[in-house]
Design a protein around this motif. Sequence first.
Motif, PDB file in Angstrom:
ATOM      1  N   ARG A 180       0.857  -1.191   0.000  1.00  0.00           N
ATOM      2  CA  ARG A 180       0.000   0.000   0.000  1.00  0.00           C
ATOM      3  C   ARG A 180       0.897   1.246   0.000  1.00  0.00           C
ATOM      4  O   ARG A 180       1.321   1.733   1.052  1.00  0.00           O
ATOM      5  CB  ARG A 180      -0.922  -0.012   1.224  1.00  0.00           C
ATOM      6  N   ARG A 181       1.152   1.722  -1.184  1.00  0.00           N
ATOM      7  CA  ARG A 181       2.034   2.879  -1.293  1.00  0.00           C
ATOM      8  C   ARG A 181       1.767   3.630  -2.584  1.00  0.00           C
ATOM      9  O   ARG A 181       1.161   3.090  -3.521  1.00  0.00           O
ATOM     10  CB  ARG A 181       3.503   2.464  -1.237  1.00  0.00           C
ATOM     11  N   GLU A 182       2.232   4.870  -2.631  1.00  0.00           N
ATOM     12  CA  GLU A 182       2.122   5.675  -3.848  1.00  0.00           C
ATOM     13  C   GLU A 182       3.139   6.814  -3.793  1.00  0.00           C
ATOM     14  O   GLU A 182       3.565   7.233  -2.713  1.00  0.00           O
ATOM     15  CB  GLU A 182       0.719   6.241  -4.016  1.00  0.00           C
ATOM     16  N   PRO A 183       3.537   7.320  -4.969  1.00  0.00           N
ATOM     17  CA  PRO A 183       4.490   8.434  -4.984  1.00  0.00           C
ATOM     18  C   PRO A 183       3.854   9.731  -4.506  1.00  0.00           C
ATOM     19  O   PRO A 183       2.646   9.939  -4.635  1.00  0.00           O
ATOM     20  CB  PRO A 183       4.907   8.522  -6.453  1.00  0.00           C
ATOM     21  N   ILE A 184       4.683  10.599  -3.963  1.00  0.00           N
ATOM     22  CA  ILE A 184       4.199  11.888  -3.463  1.00  0.00           C
ATOM     23  C   ILE A 184       3.483  12.657  -4.559  1.00  0.00           C
ATOM     24  O   ILE A 184       2.437  13.273  -4.330  1.00  0.00           O
ATOM     25  CB  ILE A 184       5.385  12.703  -2.894  1.00  0.00           C
ATOM     26  N   GLY A 185       4.029  12.610  -5.767  1.00  0.00           N
ATOM     27  CA  GLY A 185       3.448  13.352  -6.879  1.00  0.00           C
ATOM     28  C   GLY A 185       2.018  12.958  -7.171  1.00  0.00           C
ATOM     29  O   GLY A 185       1.200  13.798  -7.589  1.00  0.00           O
ATOM     30  N   ALA A 186       1.693  11.677  -6.947  1.00  0.00           N
ATOM     31  CA  ALA A 186       0.330  11.206  -7.235  1.00  0.00           C
ATOM     32  C   ALA A 186      -0.673  11.847  -6.275  1.00  0.00           C
ATOM     33  O   ALA A 186      -1.787  12.208  -6.663  1.00  0.00           O
ATOM     34  CB  ALA A 186       0.277   9.683  -7.122  1.00  0.00           C
ATOM     35  N   VAL A 187      -0.287  11.979  -5.004  1.00  0.00           N
ATOM     36  CA  VAL A 187      -1.175  12.613  -4.025  1.00  0.00           C
ATOM     37  C   VAL A 187      -1.433  14.063  -4.421  1.00  0.00           C
ATOM     38  O   VAL A 187      -2.578  14.536  -4.427  1.00  0.00           O
ATOM     39  CB  VAL A 187      -0.560  12.543  -2.612  1.00  0.00           C
TER      40      VAL A 187
END
Length: 754
Positions: free
Chosen positions: A577-584
């Motif tokens: 469960r993770r995502e890049p900062i840019g996506a947020v």
Amino acid sequence: MSIIGQGIDRTDGRLKVTGAATYSAEHQLPRLVHAVMVLSTVPKGRIVAIDSAAIKAMKGVRVVMTHQNAPRLAHSKGAQHEDKAKSSGGQQTKPDKKQQPPNPKLSLLQDDRVQYNAQPIAVVVADTFEQARDAARSVKVRYAKEPAQLNLDQARQKLRAPEAQPGRPSESKRGDAAAALERAPVRIDALYTTPIENHNPMEPHATIAAWDGDHLTLYDSTQNISGVRRTAATTFGIEPEKVRVVCPFVGGGFGCKGSTWSHVMLAAMAAKLAGAPVKLVVERTQMFGPVGARPLTEQSLCLGATTEGKLTAITHDTVSHTSFVDDFSEPCTAVTRKAYQTESLHTTQKLMTLNLGVPTYMRAPGESTGSFALESAMDELAYKLMMDPIQLRLANYAERDPEKNLPWSSKSLRECYRVGAERFGWAKRTAEPGSMRAGRMLVGWGMATAAYPANRQGAKASATLLADGTAVVRSGSHDLGTGTYTVMTQIAAEALGLPVSKVRFELGDTSMPEAPVSGGSQTVASVGPAVWQAARGVRHKLILMAVADRGSPLHGVAVTDVDVADGWLSHGTDRARREPIGAVLARHGGQSVTAQSNAEQEADKKKQFAMQSFGAVFVEVHVDPDVGTVRVPRIVGAYGVGRIMNAKLAHSQLMGGIVWGLGMGLMEKTEIDWRYGRAVNENLADYHVPVNADVGAIDIVVVDEQDQQINELGAKGIGEIGITGVAAAIANAVYHATGKRIRDLPITPDKLIV
């Protein structure tokens, strides 16, 4: 792996080696003209006449600014004098001391008085630097000379105590030192002296001043942009918000650029008269006089001890020189008051006033000069007791701060002694002076304790996370070549959870959040926490956005369970469960996220703990028995300075301090012609400092030390502790080699062959 502590390369390194770093004199402004100062050639008197008419006729000359036509300043002594004369029917009256400007050391052409040789008395402005310099050198001045106070013996008859400053008492006492000295079976009583020393940074002082209406911009080489701003606002009677000071790079400061000197305000005044931006670069010879120097000191130090080496009393009486223009006191007794455990101590600071320029801070002011006296005296005591110098210091080890009777926030000095001695090979030393040789050379080994306060002030910072996943962090701090850009980038990167390559740190502009002066080895300890808090504030906002976002794989996760590292947000235990900062940021319209900080040290901390850095310096010297030359083939320094922010930069700072200590011990001295009060070696050819050929092997070790009391990073300053103790260790090594105790710095061959 923690980003903090890694010895990464300087983030501003490429700019510097390619020449792209813009220093204060290199900013390009339209219609820029050039200014050169004219300095006085007498130590005291009045200006009777300045031949400015002929100078104005020279090619390219725009302005010749003297006390006759300089802008009248509302807060200047001259302007007050003039106003009072008008209100009293023309009768001259003494300016009211309460109305004096907050920076009386400034010489701003408000009257005809000359108080020291090399005082600014005029400024010439011309189209080119060459024209301005030629015109300035052609200015003819006639003086009415007055007797100057340049006789040291006479000045000693008029000693006075300086005004006490917080943490710098002019006198301190505990117990009855005089009685304890009388009872002491073993005593040392000696006088140690240090000379005037001048700063010689590669970049001299330089200022570009530009007015836009009543708004002033100063591109100034300074360690204190906010201080320059305040001084300019006060000097010109305008709101601080109308003054902007810019200084992205400093080519060395070492204390001389911590104060605002006359040339800064003179450039702004000249710009007013010229109606154009003015550049004023202080010439190398002008670095001796109007921009401060380390004052000379005379230090009488007495130690009383038992036959087992236990100190029973210390007295340390210091005299340093100051100026008739303004006071400056070299706090030599600061290190003595807390270095060793003794029940009886008495220290005094006195000033002798001379017709010289105002002295100022120079790397480890007080601690460098004071440690020379104290650590030399401790070595003398060790020989008198026939005791190992390290053992003597351990016998008097201060487990608490003797001055404040507080526990240390951290102290690793025992470990510094152990590690330093081990790396140096101290156990192989034979104690008898003259007993060690290398061929025909006399070999000496000496050591000393290093110490410097762990200072901190309040600082502010801002951090902004941009839509592309990069961050910009700002604070109105300074980089004197010490690595502030790099260290703050590392702190911000770790706090944000971004790679270093994704973080840009900006400094050197009063339009940024305010930071304190970069002096007293406090920048990292002060600005670092502000940067950390601002970056953590952004990180927290980012996590809140993610856990509240239904489109995020982290939706609904507890804030405390989210990690941010290497540009990704992830669940602490479920890494899928993770995502890049840019996506947020993209899902929130690409808006940037910003946080501000105002980092202050908890008030109770200073009441609960004494904060200091410590170290031990070991030196080997080779002395030629025939001609008295001293070479230093190796130095070992061991330091306890809190948590290191960048290993490479820390090593560089400590090594630089040691090299300066080498110069202090063997070379540095401003030679004054005491007839006229002017330096005769006012250049880099005759003012001797160490070069590569003078520097042998330098081995530096930083012992592991945790200090959570000074700030959440555990960071102490390291810019100045490196110079402390080095001159004493050299003097102690010279004694070990030759049997001659030199108490008068620098240690030059003539003092060894007499």
